[in-house]
Design an enzyme around this catalytic site. Structure first.
Site, PDB file in Angstrom:
ATOM      1  N   ARG A 114       0.857  -1.190   0.000  1.00 17.82           N
ATOM      2  CA  ARG A 114       0.000   0.000   0.000  1.00 17.82           C
ATOM      3  C   ARG A 114       0.896   1.245   0.000  1.00 17.82           C
ATOM      4  O   ARG A 114       1.957   1.248   0.637  1.00 17.82           O
ATOM      5  CB  ARG A 114      -0.879   0.051   1.242  1.00 17.82           C
ATOM      6  CG  ARG A 114      -2.120  -0.793   1.162  1.00 17.82           C
ATOM      7  CD  ARG A 114      -3.152  -0.228   0.172  1.00 17.82           C
ATOM      8  NE  ARG A 114      -4.346  -1.039   0.122  1.00 17.82           N
ATOM      9  CZ  ARG A 114      -4.574  -2.029  -0.744  1.00 17.82           C
ATOM     10  NH1 ARG A 114      -3.673  -2.343  -1.659  1.00 17.82           N
ATOM     11  NH2 ARG A 114      -5.704  -2.695  -0.722  1.00 17.82           N
TER      12      ARG A 114
ATOM     13  N   HIS B  34      -0.938   0.920  -9.494  1.00 22.31           N
ATOM     14  CA  HIS B  34      -1.653   0.010  -8.579  1.00 22.31           C
ATOM     15  C   HIS B  34      -2.276  -1.129  -9.406  1.00 22.31           C
ATOM     16  O   HIS B  34      -3.483  -1.383  -9.337  1.00 22.31           O
ATOM     17  CB  HIS B  34      -2.732   0.760  -7.781  1.00 22.31           C
ATOM     18  CG  HIS B  34      -3.176   0.014  -6.554  1.00 22.31           C
ATOM     19  ND1 HIS B  34      -3.406   0.627  -5.352  1.00 22.31           N
ATOM     20  CD2 HIS B  34      -3.431  -1.306  -6.350  1.00 22.31           C
ATOM     21  CE1 HIS B  34      -3.806  -0.278  -4.461  1.00 22.31           C
ATOM     22  NE2 HIS B  34      -3.819  -1.465  -5.044  1.00 22.31           N
TER      23      HIS B  34
HETATM   24  P1  NDP Z   1      -2.250 -11.235   4.697  1.00 28.58           P
HETATM   25  O1  NDP Z   1      -3.171 -10.657   5.698  1.00 28.58           O
HETATM   26  O2  NDP Z   1      -2.422 -12.649   4.282  1.00 28.58           O
HETATM   27  O3  NDP Z   1      -0.743 -11.082   5.192  1.00 28.58           O
HETATM   28  C1  NDP Z   1      -0.253  -9.918   5.772  1.00 28.58           C
HETATM   29  C2  NDP Z   1       1.168 -10.165   6.238  1.00 28.58           C
HETATM   30  O4  NDP Z   1       1.692  -8.928   6.783  1.00 28.58           O
HETATM   31  C3  NDP Z   1       1.230 -11.209   7.381  1.00 28.58           C
HETATM   32  O5  NDP Z   1       2.389 -11.990   7.249  1.00 28.58           O
HETATM   33  C4  NDP Z   1       1.303 -10.333   8.619  1.00 28.58           C
HETATM   34  O6  NDP Z   1       1.935 -10.947   9.737  1.00 28.58           O
HETATM   35  C5  NDP Z   1       2.168  -9.186   8.099  1.00 28.58           C
HETATM   36  N1  NDP Z   1       2.013  -8.003   8.946  1.00 28.58           N
HETATM   37  C6  NDP Z   1       0.893  -7.298   9.212  1.00 28.58           C
HETATM   38  N2  NDP Z   1       1.153  -6.305  10.080  1.00 28.58           N
HETATM   39  C7  NDP Z   1       2.472  -6.392  10.377  1.00 28.58           C
HETATM   40  C8  NDP Z   1       3.340  -5.683  11.242  1.00 28.58           C
HETATM   41  N3  NDP Z   1       2.906  -4.650  11.984  1.00 28.58           N
HETATM   42  N4  NDP Z   1       4.630  -6.075  11.303  1.00 28.58           N
HETATM   43  C9  NDP Z   1       5.081  -7.120  10.572  1.00 28.58           C
HETATM   44  N5  NDP Z   1       4.306  -7.851   9.728  1.00 28.58           N
HETATM   45  C10 NDP Z   1       3.021  -7.485   9.643  1.00 28.58           C
HETATM   46  O7  NDP Z   1      -2.322 -10.260   3.431  1.00 28.58           O
HETATM   47  P2  NDP Z   1      -2.025 -10.602   1.899  1.00 28.58           P
HETATM   48  O8  NDP Z   1      -0.718 -11.264   1.802  1.00 28.58           O
HETATM   49  O9  NDP Z   1      -3.204 -11.260   1.293  1.00 28.58           O
HETATM   50  O10 NDP Z   1      -1.963  -9.113   1.280  1.00 28.58           O
HETATM   51  C11 NDP Z   1      -1.012  -8.178   1.742  1.00 28.58           C
HETATM   52  C12 NDP Z   1      -1.345  -6.792   1.224  1.00 28.58           C
HETATM   53  O11 NDP Z   1      -1.070  -6.684  -0.170  1.00 28.58           O
HETATM   54  C13 NDP Z   1      -2.820  -6.384   1.298  1.00 28.58           C
HETATM   55  O12 NDP Z   1      -3.185  -5.989   2.603  1.00 28.58           O
HETATM   56  C14 NDP Z   1      -2.887  -5.239   0.319  1.00 28.58           C
HETATM   57  O13 NDP Z   1      -2.600  -4.027   0.973  1.00 28.58           O
HETATM   58  C15 NDP Z   1      -1.756  -5.548  -0.662  1.00 28.58           C
HETATM   59  N6  NDP Z   1      -2.276  -5.849  -2.013  1.00 28.58           N
HETATM   60  C16 NDP Z   1      -1.885  -5.050  -3.060  1.00 28.58           C
HETATM   61  C17 NDP Z   1      -2.304  -5.312  -4.324  1.00 28.58           C
HETATM   62  C18 NDP Z   1      -1.846  -4.512  -5.482  1.00 28.58           C
HETATM   63  O14 NDP Z   1      -2.363  -4.671  -6.588  1.00 28.58           O
HETATM   64  N7  NDP Z   1      -0.855  -3.666  -5.316  1.00 28.58           N
HETATM   65  C19 NDP Z   1      -3.221  -6.437  -4.607  1.00 28.58           C
HETATM   66  C20 NDP Z   1      -3.557  -7.216  -3.450  1.00 28.58           C
HETATM   67  C21 NDP Z   1      -3.094  -6.911  -2.193  1.00 28.58           C
HETATM   68  P3  NDP Z   1       1.339 -12.301  10.385  1.00 28.58           P
HETATM   69  O15 NDP Z   1       1.762 -13.398   9.421  1.00 28.58           O
HETATM   70  O16 NDP Z   1       2.008 -12.394  11.686  1.00 28.58           O
HETATM   71  O17 NDP Z   1      -0.155 -12.132  10.445  1.00 28.58           O
HETATM   72  C1  OXD Z   2      -6.154  -5.342  -3.139  1.00 27.04           C
HETATM   73  C2  OXD Z   2      -5.724  -4.387  -4.143  1.00 27.04           C
HETATM   74  O1  OXD Z   2      -6.031  -5.075  -1.951  1.00 27.04           O
HETATM   75  O2  OXD Z   2      -6.153  -4.510  -5.306  1.00 27.04           O
HETATM   76  O3  OXD Z   2      -6.627  -6.431  -3.530  1.00 27.04           O
HETATM   77  O4  OXD Z   2      -4.927  -3.496  -3.854  1.00 27.04           O
END
Ligand code: NDP
Ligand code: OXD
Length: 298
Positions: free
Chosen positions: A213, A261
């Site tokens: 993000r 994005h």
């Molecule tokens: P998940 O919820 O499956 O995973 C999030 C990961 O981030 C977990 O490993 C979590 O830790 C870690 N995390 C969260 N907070 C912290 C913190 N404070 N410190 C360290 N690690 C942290 O999410 P996804 O993998 O499905 O997606 C990740 C992000 O990708 C989405 O939230 C979105 O913002 C972004 N995204 C962007 C897209 C784009 O087109 N650019 C498309 C889709 C998603 P833990 O394992 O301990 O829970």
């Molecule tokens: C998502 C994105 O969060 O598209 O899936 O950014």
């Protein structure tokens, strides 16, 4: 909406409720909904995010207390891993250098480290981070990763918690950010963070790839790190302000690769059956999957 209708032919689906307090509405499917639009619906059973990230929903403080379900879909995960592998390989294989050489008609071969000598650090070991990690491992990169809670993943060096971040940065030659935007992660990629990166890597200096993000980063701090040599290059799919303002220096920076994005856009045809399946299961009294932990913010 058409895709959802195909999978829920018996269900009435409206684009936006005419009445803010329509009692017939049980489920909402949203992406960046206008603030307040969900707050008065009295019988909302669940809110489905059209993205994997839910910061767009939680940004509205009036969102009712119904469970929020986020996207976990093979289609989305594969698209994100394609983006990550593409950007890692392009930086690793000196894409920008060879494109510039081609434009100038130059025949210069550059020394190329082996993938096994390069560590890709992934911040965020969730659905997306784990899949990207596995695919990068297959290519031969060493992979490290950072999460909030402890994660053990075969073949990957893992770190967690606030203290684990510095350790992860200290081993990462290419850094991939796949974190959600939460109060804890907002503004993480600032001057201090970028000063903790390695000073030397097999590629020269570290590379940053952010597809999580835009709110995770300070665009100005990334520009400073590129200009003073702390960063060699960056691939950015997300920005503090989107669309990226026309006057942002990131557009024209020779060491920056910008995408709008678009790393992993959700395909409605792939998401609709997943949402429909969850609604049907919930109506049968089964629990929802991929429910957001509101306390953690993702
Ligand atoms: P998940 O919820 O499956 O995973 C999030 C990961 O981030 C977990 O490993 C979590 O830790 C870690 N995390 C969260 N907070 C912290 C913190 N404070 N410190 C360290 N690690 C942290 O999410 P996804 O993998 O499905 O997606 C990740 C992000 O990708 C989405 O939230 C979105 O913002 C972004 N995204 C962007 C897209 C784009 O087109 N650019 C498309 C889709 C998603 P833990 O394992 O301990 O829970
Ligand atoms: C998502 C994105 O969060 O598209 O899936 O950014």
């Amino acid at each position: 909406m058409r895709a959802l209708k195909e999978h829920l032919p018996e269900t009435e689906i409206v684009l936006r409720p005419e009445r803010a307090d329509d009692p017939a509405i049980r489920y909402a499917v949203v992406w960046k909904q206008p603030p307040g639009v969900l707050s008065e619906l009295p019988n909302l059973s669940a809110i489905f995010s059209l993205g994997a990230g839910v910061d767009h929903i939680l940004a509205d403080r009036t969102v009712p207390d119904a469970p929020i379900v986020r996207v976990v879909a093979e289609d989305l995960t594969s698209r994100m891993s394609e983006y990550v592998v593409w950007r890692v390989l392009d930086h690793f294989r000196k894409g920008s250098t060879y494109r510039a050489q081609q434009a100038a008609g130059l025949w210069n071969e550059h020394r190329q480290p082996a993938a096994g000598d390069v560590t890709v650090g992934i911040l965020g070991l969730g659905e997306l981070g784990r899949d990207a990690a596995a695919k990068l491992r297959t290519i031969g990169f060493k992979v490290a990763g950072w999460s909030r809670t402890e994660r053990r993943i075969e073949g990957i060096t893992t770190f967690h918690g606030a203290e684990g971040l510095a350790e992860c940065l200290a081993v990462s030659d290419i850094l991939v950010v796949l974190l959600p935007l939460t109060p804890q992660t907002r503004g993480l990629i600032d001057d201090d963070f970028l000063s903790r990166l390695k000073t030397e890597t097999p590629l020269g200096r570290p590379v940053l790839i952010n597809a999580g993000r835009g709110g995770l980063q300070l665009d100005s701090a990334i520009l400073r790190a590129l200009n003073d040599g702390r960063l060699m290059e960056a691939s950015l799919d997300v920005f503090e302000r989107e669309p990226l303002p026309r006057d942002s220096a990131l557009w024209r920076h020779p060491q920056v690769f910008v995408t709008p994005h678009a790393a992993a856009s959700s395909d409605p045809a792939a998401l609709a059956p997943l949402i429909a399946r969850q609604i049907a299961a919930h109506e049968r009294g089964e629990p929802l999957e991929n429910v957001v932990d509101r306390q953690a913010g993702y």
